[in-house]
Design a protein around this motif. Structure first.
Motif, PDB file in Angstrom:
ATOM      1  N   ALA A   1       6.518 -15.060   2.455  1.00 14.32           N
ATOM      2  CA  ALA A   1       7.412 -14.064   1.853  1.00 14.32           C
ATOM      3  C   ALA A   1       8.875 -14.456   1.926  1.00 14.32           C
ATOM      4  O   ALA A   1       9.684 -13.970   1.136  1.00 14.32           O
TER       5      ALA A   1
ATOM      6  N   SER B   1       7.708  -7.166   8.499  1.00 11.97           N
ATOM      7  CA  SER B   1       6.515  -7.257   7.655  1.00 11.97           C
ATOM      8  C   SER B   1       6.530  -8.534   6.823  1.00 11.97           C
ATOM      9  O   SER B   1       5.495  -9.190   6.651  1.00 11.97           O
TER      10      SER B   1
ATOM     11  N   SER C   1       3.394 -10.310   8.046  1.00 17.27           N
ATOM     12  CA  SER C   1       2.276  -9.975   7.143  1.00 17.27           C
ATOM     13  C   SER C   1       2.715 -10.101   5.689  1.00 17.27           C
ATOM     14  O   SER C   1       2.790  -9.108   4.960  1.00 17.27           O
TER      15      SER C   1
ATOM     16  N   ASP D   1       2.687 -10.917   1.666  1.00 15.01           N
ATOM     17  CA  ASP D   1       1.707 -10.662   0.608  1.00 15.01           C
ATOM     18  C   ASP D   1       1.974 -11.637  -0.533  1.00 15.01           C
ATOM     19  O   ASP D   1       2.931 -11.465  -1.302  1.00 15.01           O
ATOM     20  N   ARG D   2       1.164 -12.658  -0.644  1.00 13.94           N
ATOM     21  CA  ARG D   2       1.352 -13.682  -1.667  1.00 13.94           C
ATOM     22  C   ARG D   2       1.126 -13.148  -3.081  1.00 13.94           C
ATOM     23  O   ARG D   2       1.570 -13.743  -4.055  1.00 13.94           O
ATOM     24  N   SER D   3       0.433 -12.032  -3.199  1.00 15.75           N
ATOM     25  CA  SER D   3       0.078 -11.514  -4.520  1.00 15.75           C
ATOM     26  C   SER D   3       1.197 -10.706  -5.165  1.00 15.75           C
ATOM     27  O   SER D   3       1.095 -10.338  -6.337  1.00 15.75           O
ATOM     28  N   ARG D   4       2.263 -10.417  -4.424  1.00 14.18           N
ATOM     29  CA  ARG D   4       3.348  -9.594  -4.944  1.00 14.18           C
ATOM     30  C   ARG D   4       4.653 -10.369  -4.946  1.00 14.18           C
ATOM     31  O   ARG D   4       4.866 -11.288  -4.156  1.00 14.18           O
TER      32      ARG D   4
ATOM     33  N   ASN E   1       6.959  -8.338  -1.439  1.00 18.08           N
ATOM     34  CA  ASN E   1       5.952  -9.345  -1.097  1.00 18.08           C
ATOM     35  C   ASN E   1       5.573  -9.300   0.389  1.00 18.08           C
ATOM     36  O   ASN E   1       5.595 -10.298   1.091  1.00 18.08           O
ATOM     37  N   MET E   2       5.218  -8.100   0.827  1.00 20.01           N
ATOM     38  CA  MET E   2       4.852  -7.891   2.221  1.00 20.01           C
ATOM     39  C   MET E   2       3.850  -6.747   2.309  1.00 20.01           C
ATOM     40  O   MET E   2       3.767  -5.905   1.410  1.00 20.01           O
ATOM     41  N   ARG E   3       3.075  -6.722   3.392  1.00 23.53           N
ATOM     42  CA  ARG E   3       2.150  -5.622   3.652  1.00 23.53           C
ATOM     43  C   ARG E   3       2.615  -4.876   4.895  1.00 23.53           C
ATOM     44  O   ARG E   3       2.818  -5.482   5.951  1.00 23.53           O
TER      45      ARG E   3
ATOM     46  N   VAL F   1      -3.680  -5.085   9.176  1.00 19.83           N
ATOM     47  CA  VAL F   1      -2.353  -5.698   9.105  1.00 19.83           C
ATOM     48  C   VAL F   1      -1.755  -5.823  10.503  1.00 19.83           C
ATOM     49  O   VAL F   1      -1.139  -6.844  10.845  1.00 19.83           O
TER      50      VAL F   1
END
Length: 341
Positions: free
Chosen positions: A111, A224, A228, A230-233, A238-240, A254
């Protein structure tokens, strides 16, 4: 910078081109200027050990050099201690690992960027190539406060081939005690934005000064991104999050990712215990009134260090989390002595 000693500490800005930071998800610069303190006899025909000093969240290397009334900068502290002959002459490198989110936690994250790799490979390499250093782990230490203390402790655990001494001042640890209590506060702030992280950041970045009372969310979003991602966002989402924004309940899947970064939990790994056991000095301290409960986390960590027979120096002092840079007067001489020639 105004000296309180009548003598100006010698500072340079060393440019470090971070190939590992090129194309990072936040578009942050890959070329960074790193403040470096050079000891008084640097021009003599000799070489010096290096302390890598890591800034806390929302700060960077340049923060260590800022003048503040009644609060000497780190270069001024070092200059005075060396002048008083209570500290060995040492180079102090102050890396810039800032991100658009307020900090990197000195970890490699999808991220934010590869800040751990940038520090242990490119920054250390640039210092050894460009300055009169005593190369090798025996002559390197890493230190910091808060997020910087977390970074120093974690890097010492993961890179014993790079550092032989470490100091952690009020470092993030025992995440159940230090991070989880802030979930409800962060959820309340996010609710003002209807749970929209992008809207929060848009207002935060557009404000002439940081919006009052919203630091808890800024801090947990940055954590975050570090722990944690988030590669998909796409950034800035871009985090969970480790909590449900509606109920503030922990999202266990998480949270377990976060726990993997907790120094207390990391200590359960044999490789990390061996790394800390190999250090010439492990200095740990915290204020007894720390608002993030880090004094309790440190007591848990030192209990485990004692259980495993890992040598360390544990100190507590009566103060809170902020405004404790005076503690560098204790750790810097100890580190410099440990890594001297």
């Amino acid at each position: 910078m105004t000296s309180t000693t009548g003598h100006q500490p010698r500072l340079i800005n060393l440019p470090v081109q971070g190939k590992t930071l090129e194309g990072n998800p936040l578009g942050d610069p890959s070329l960074r200027l790193m403040p470096v303190y050079l000891p008084p006899s640097y021009d003599d025909k000799k070489r010096f050990p290096v302390i890598y000093l890591l800034a806390g969240f929302a700060s960077s290397g340049a923060s260590f050099t800022n003048y503040s009334f009644m609060t000497p900068s780190v270069p001024e502290i070092a200059e005075r201690l060396i002048g008083e002959r209570t500290m060995e002459e040492t180079i102090i490198a102050m890396p810039d690992c800032m991100t658009r989110y307020g900090g990197s936690q000195y970890v490699d994250s999808a991220a934010t960027g590869k800040y751990e790799t940038y520090l242990v490979e490119e920054i250390v390499g640039a210092v050894d190539r460009n300055l009169k250093t005593l190369p090798g782990r025996e002559h390197r230490a890493v230190a910091g406060k808060s997020s910087g203390g977390f970074g120093a402790l974690r890097l010492a655990m993961r890179h014993p081939d790079v550092f032989s001494a470490a100091a952690c001042h009020s470092g993030d640890m025992a995440f159940d005690l230090s991070y989880r209590p802030n979930f409800p506060a962060a959820a309340r702030i996010l609710e003002r934005y209807n749970g929209n992280i992008a809207a929060f950041y848009e207002r935060y970045f557009a404000s002439p000064k940081p919006p009052q009372g919203e630091f808890a969310l800024l801090d947990l979003l940055a954590m975050s991104a570090a722990y944690s991602p988030d590669r998909s966002r796409q950034a800035p989402e871009n985090m969970r999050l480790p909590f449900d924004p509606e109920t503030a309940e922990t999202i266990e899947e998480v949270w377990q990712e976060w726990i993997g970064f907790d120094p207390v939990q990391m200590l359960q790994g044999e490789e990390h215990r061996l790394a800390l056991s190999s250090l010439k000095l492990l200095f740990l301290d915290c204020g007894t009134m720390d608002e993030y409960n880090l004094q309790f986390g440190l007591r848990i960590l030192t209990r485990e260090l004692r259980r495993y027979g890992i040598a360390h120096r544990h100190e507590e002092f009566m103060d809170s989390h902020g405004g404790t840079s005076y503690r560098y007067k204790v750790s810097l001489p100890a580190l410099a002595l440990a890594i001297r020639a």
